[in-house]
Design a protein around this motif. Structure first.
Motif, short mmCIF file in Angstrom:
data_model
loop_
_atom_site.label_atom_id
_atom_site.label_comp_id
_atom_site.label_asym_id
_atom_site.label_seq_id
_atom_site.Cartn_x
_atom_site.Cartn_y
_atom_site.Cartn_z
N SER A 588 -55.55 -11.38 7.26
CA SER A 588 -55.06 -10.08 7.71
C SER A 588 -54.02 -9.43 6.81
O SER A 588 -53.83 -8.22 6.84
CB SER A 588 -54.46 -10.22 9.12
OG SER A 588 -53.39 -11.13 9.11
N ASN A 589 -53.33 -10.22 5.99
CA ASN A 589 -52.24 -9.67 5.19
C ASN A 589 -52.60 -9.46 3.72
O ASN A 589 -51.72 -9.38 2.86
CB ASN A 589 -51.00 -10.56 5.31
CG ASN A 589 -50.28 -10.35 6.63
OD1 ASN A 589 -50.04 -9.23 7.05
ND2 ASN A 589 -49.97 -11.44 7.31
N LEU A 595 -49.41 -7.79 -2.25
CA LEU A 595 -48.05 -8.08 -1.80
C LEU A 595 -47.03 -7.83 -2.90
O LEU A 595 -45.94 -7.31 -2.65
CB LEU A 595 -47.98 -9.55 -1.35
CG LEU A 595 -46.63 -10.05 -0.81
CD1 LEU A 595 -46.26 -9.31 0.45
CD2 LEU A 595 -46.68 -11.54 -0.56
N LYS A 598 -46.32 -4.03 -3.37
CA LYS A 598 -46.00 -3.26 -2.16
C LYS A 598 -44.79 -2.37 -2.40
O LYS A 598 -43.78 -2.80 -2.95
CB LYS A 598 -45.70 -4.23 -1.02
CG LYS A 598 -46.83 -4.37 -0.03
CD LYS A 598 -46.38 -5.16 1.18
CE LYS A 598 -47.46 -5.15 2.25
NZ LYS A 598 -47.03 -5.90 3.44
N ASP A 644 -52.24 -14.54 8.83
CA ASP A 644 -51.34 -13.91 9.79
C ASP A 644 -49.90 -14.40 9.65
O ASP A 644 -48.95 -13.66 9.92
CB ASP A 644 -51.82 -14.19 11.23
CG ASP A 644 -53.18 -13.56 11.51
OD1 ASP A 644 -53.59 -12.70 10.71
OD2 ASP A 644 -53.82 -13.94 12.50
N TRP A 646 -48.50 -15.42 6.86
CA TRP A 646 -48.11 -15.26 5.47
C TRP A 646 -48.24 -16.58 4.69
O TRP A 646 -47.50 -16.83 3.74
CB TRP A 646 -46.70 -14.68 5.32
CG TRP A 646 -46.60 -13.30 5.87
CD1 TRP A 646 -46.13 -12.94 7.09
CD2 TRP A 646 -47.02 -12.09 5.22
NE1 TRP A 646 -46.23 -11.58 7.26
CE2 TRP A 646 -46.76 -11.03 6.13
CE3 TRP A 646 -47.58 -11.80 3.98
CZ2 TRP A 646 -47.04 -9.71 5.82
CZ3 TRP A 646 -47.86 -10.48 3.67
CH2 TRP A 646 -47.59 -9.46 4.59
#
Length: 749
Positions: A588-589, A595, A598, A644, A646
């Motif tokens: 999901s991440n 990352l 971001k 979820d 991380w």
């Protein structure tokens, strides 16, 4: 009638003589039929060879049982020569081993079967035999051997067995623990047979025995039934031993012992005796074997027993296993030079080390000059003084051993400027060694109250954990009895139809990304169970050619048995005509690449260290913990996905070349992503597991400035031999050990 009886008798005698003289690969008969099974605590715990010398099955070890082969000399004396899945936990008495058409399948309580034999896709097992040679083989319906233990040695080779180019033997932990130990015997691709410590980079400085046959093209290590151990290159042999003739019934084996010595044995089955015929290396001093004691410790011997002692200012990594090495018992800060009298040099006499100096050795007139020069050098952790030569060192120091001509200086830190730490000594060490200690005084009352509070907390947690796992165990038992589909779904990849997956991803509408092997789409599975919907990621393989088809079939067999918390899990697959799709858990991440860039914030230092360790553990699993070793070949931030919680997980593994246990390299076309490709691709050099180590070094960004930059530099060395294994990378990231300063990545090219 008499002539007929004579004829039958003649045939019987002739058949017996023929079977006795047959090649060892062919059994007298196939004595294990399909669906035959073994259990640890029943009368059928093993299958015997026709002559009764060898047994295959469950043997007791530790708290349970392992599957292996042992030489049966007497009911009280047996020698294990092969172990399946040696680094897995032992199985319980409820385990069942069964010969199915897929091979040897192990069934454990509350779980589906797990294969311990790797049979080619499209081939069915039909029968098996435990041969008189000590080889366990599986046959197809035409009695062709499709799998044999001789192809997957652990710490031993038997007469008739071959250790092929690129293969290795790994010692056991102890005589009663046959999991992987500290030493390895490598039949190298350059024709050299070499002994190394397992945790070393396998450089010439790490070896403690070599046959000296590099460059002569020898392709295998062989042992014959006369006890002759030799290297072979086509028809050219290099004898390591001569044959040992005897009139008695002998069985020969060569085993890499727990002490790192490779020994050739003979077993006299008539007298029930065992004899060592040859040792490699042939030494009597156990400390001559490098790696007997771990880093930052030195080896001494008393009455044949090894003693591993820490450097001054160091403590054991594991107090119960002194041989595992040592680490500092203080944390150095900043530069280690002697500014404001903050550091000093402690002296350790008569100990030498293998490590090469990081700077050119200094010519000095006395040991005091060496000590002063090292004290003023910010990068120096230790120095060796020998014959008016001073060699500066960085930690960790390796392979410490007695040498009366060498003095070692270790840089230690004072607790306060101008003051020295209290001096103590290791009672087990033959040399006095200063140790830094920190004393904290607590009143008796505070200690008693604290102990009582801690005891209450521990008791409460223990009770909570007990009842929680008791509830979980009961729930799993109910699930197993009811054969709930959810359990099967959680264990094995599920086959899907193309129609099911097309509906699940809503006609390929929501695209998550595109990679080298195909496009990934987001979808939802509508389960009939109470948990409802499940979000999935479906990868559609788009390059469906012959090579891609073979890789797909391999992935189904290999990835389906590969489970680790830092690897993206395969849930299912579709194989209908040209439609080949893989179903993965949904992350999901997003990816690590997303990352990093971001806009709303980057991960903090601690988070980056954790992510780097997650990636290292995942690669280590692919290289060393899978039944079939896997080279990823495309480690990059886009292939590191975050779940979820991380947690970082590696995706797209198993789609490049697989490294079989009998191989160490592959020469296929270039695969991977520009910027992460190892130098070997451009040199047309062999691609080994350390290709992934290089890519890992590239994606390591600055986390802990010193530690991870050093790890990254070690991983990105141009020459593979200088890169650490992923096991060592995990240790460097996970443990509080000092990491030496590597040369620049291009230094060795």
């Amino acid at each position: 009638m008499a002539s007929a009886i004579s004829y039958i008798l003649f045939l019987s005698i002739f058949s017996s003589a023929f079977s006795l003289g047959a090649d060892h690969h062919q059994p007298r008969h196939s004595n294990i039929s399909l669906d035959s099974s073994l259990q640890p605590t029943t009368n059928t715990a093993s299958w015997l060879s026709p002559n009764g010398r060898f047994a295959f099955g469950f043997y007791p070890e530790g708290s349970g049982f392992f599957i292996g082969i042992w030489l049966v000399a007497s009911p009280e004396n047996s020698t294990v020569v092969w172990t399946a899945d040696r680094d897995d936990p032992p199985v319980t008495k409820d385990a069942v081993l069964k010969l199915t058409n897929e091979g040897l399948e192990l069934f454990l309580q509350q779980s589906e079967g797990r294969l311990i034999s790797n049979i080619s896709t499209g081939t069915d097992a039909s029968s098996a035999s435990m041969l008189d040679s000590g080889n366990f083989v599986i046959y197809d319906s035409s009695f062709n051997v499709i799998w044999e233990t001789f192809d997957y040695p652990t710490d031993t080779i038997m007469a008739g067995q071959v250790l092929a180019d690129g293969s290795e033997l790994v010692s056991s932990v102890s005589e009663t623990n046959h999991s992987s130990g500290k030493f390895q015997l490598s039949m190298q691709s350059d024709g050299n047979l070499v002994l190394y410590p397992v945790a070393s980079p396998d450089s010439p400085e790490d070896s403690y025995y070599a046959s000296g046959t590099d460059g002569h093209g020898y392709q295998s290590l062989n042992l014959d039934d006369k006890g002759s151990l030799y290297l072979l290159n086509d028809n050219v042999t290099y004898n390591l031993t001569s044959g040992y003739n005897s009139g008695t019934v002998l069985v020969h084996r060569a085993t890499l012992g727990v002490d790192g010595i490779f020994r050739l044995y003979s077993h006299d089955l008539e007298l029930n005796t065992e004899q060592v015929l040859k040792k490699f290396p042939d030494v009597t001093y156990p400390c001559a074997v490098k790696g007997t004691c771990g880093v930052n410790s030195y080896c001494t011997s008393a009455n044949g027993q090894v003693v591993c002692s820490c450097l001054p200012g160091f403590d054991y990594l594991d107090a119960n296993r002194a041989s595992n090495g040592c680490r500092r018992n203080f944390t150095p800060s900043g530069c280690h030079s002697n500014d404001n009298n903050t550091t000093y040099m402690s002296t350790l006499d008569s100990v030498a080390w293998t490590d090469v100096s990081y700077a050119a050795p200094l010519s000095v007139t006395s040991d005091e000059d060496c000590k002063d020069a090292s004290l003023k050098d910010c990068n120096c952790d230790a120095a060796l003084f020998k014959y008016n030569t001073c060699s500066k060192q960085v930690l960790p120091l390796r392979y410490g051993i007695r040498d009366d001509s060498t003095t070692t200086f270790i840089k230690l830190a004072n607790r306060s400027a101008g003051g020295r730490p209290e001096i103590n000594s290791h009672p087990e060490s033959p040399f006095a060694a200063p140790i830094i200690t920190i004393r904290r005084k607590f009143s008796v009352k505070i200690s008693i109250v604290s102990a009582a509070i801690i005891a209450c907390i521990i008791s409460s947690w223990a009770a909570l954990i007990f009842f929680f796992y008791r509830y979980r165990a009961g729930r799993y038992r109910r699930l197993w009895r009811n054969k709930e589909p959810a359990l099967v779904d959680e264990i094995a990849p599920r086959p899907f139809s193309y129609h099911e997956l097309r509906e699940a991803i809503d006609g390929f509408k929501e695209k998550l990304g595109k990679g080298a092997f195909g496009t990934v789409f987001k979808g939802t599975l509508h389960d009939t169970l109470p948990r409802g919907q499940r979000v999935i990621a479906v990868k559609r393989l788009e390059k469906v050619v012959d090579e891609g088809e073979r890789e797909f079939r391999t992935e189904m067999r290999t990835i389906g048995r590969t489970h680790h918390k830092n690897l993206v899990r395969l849930l299912g697959f579709c194989d209908e005509g040209t439609n080949r799709l893989l179903v993965y858990e949904y992350m999901s991440n997003g990816s690590l690449a997303e990352l990093i860039v971001k806009a709303d914030g980057h991960p903090g230092w601690d988070e980056r260290v954790r992510i780097a360790l997650d990636i290292a553990r995942g690669i280590h699993c692919l290289h060393e913990e899978c039944e079939t070793r896997i080279i990823h070949c495309d480690i990059k931030p886009q292939n590191i996905l975050m779940d979820d919680n991380w947690t970082a997980k590696i995706s797209d593994f198993g789609l490049a070349n697989l490294l079989m246990p009998s191989q160490t390299r592959t020469f296929t076309g270039i695969r991977g992503t520009r910027g992460y490709l190892v130098p070997e691709w451009h040199k047309n050099a062999p691609i080994m597991v350390k290709a992934d180590v290089y890519s890992f070094g590239i994606i390591l960004d600055i986390t802990e400035l010193v530690r991870l930059v050093k790890v990254g530099l070690w991983c990105t060395q141009s020459e593979p031999v200088f890169r650490p294994t992923m096991k060592n990378v995990v240790v460097m990231l996970e443990a509080n050990v000092d990491i030496s300063l590597p040369p620049p990545p291009g230094f060795s090219s």
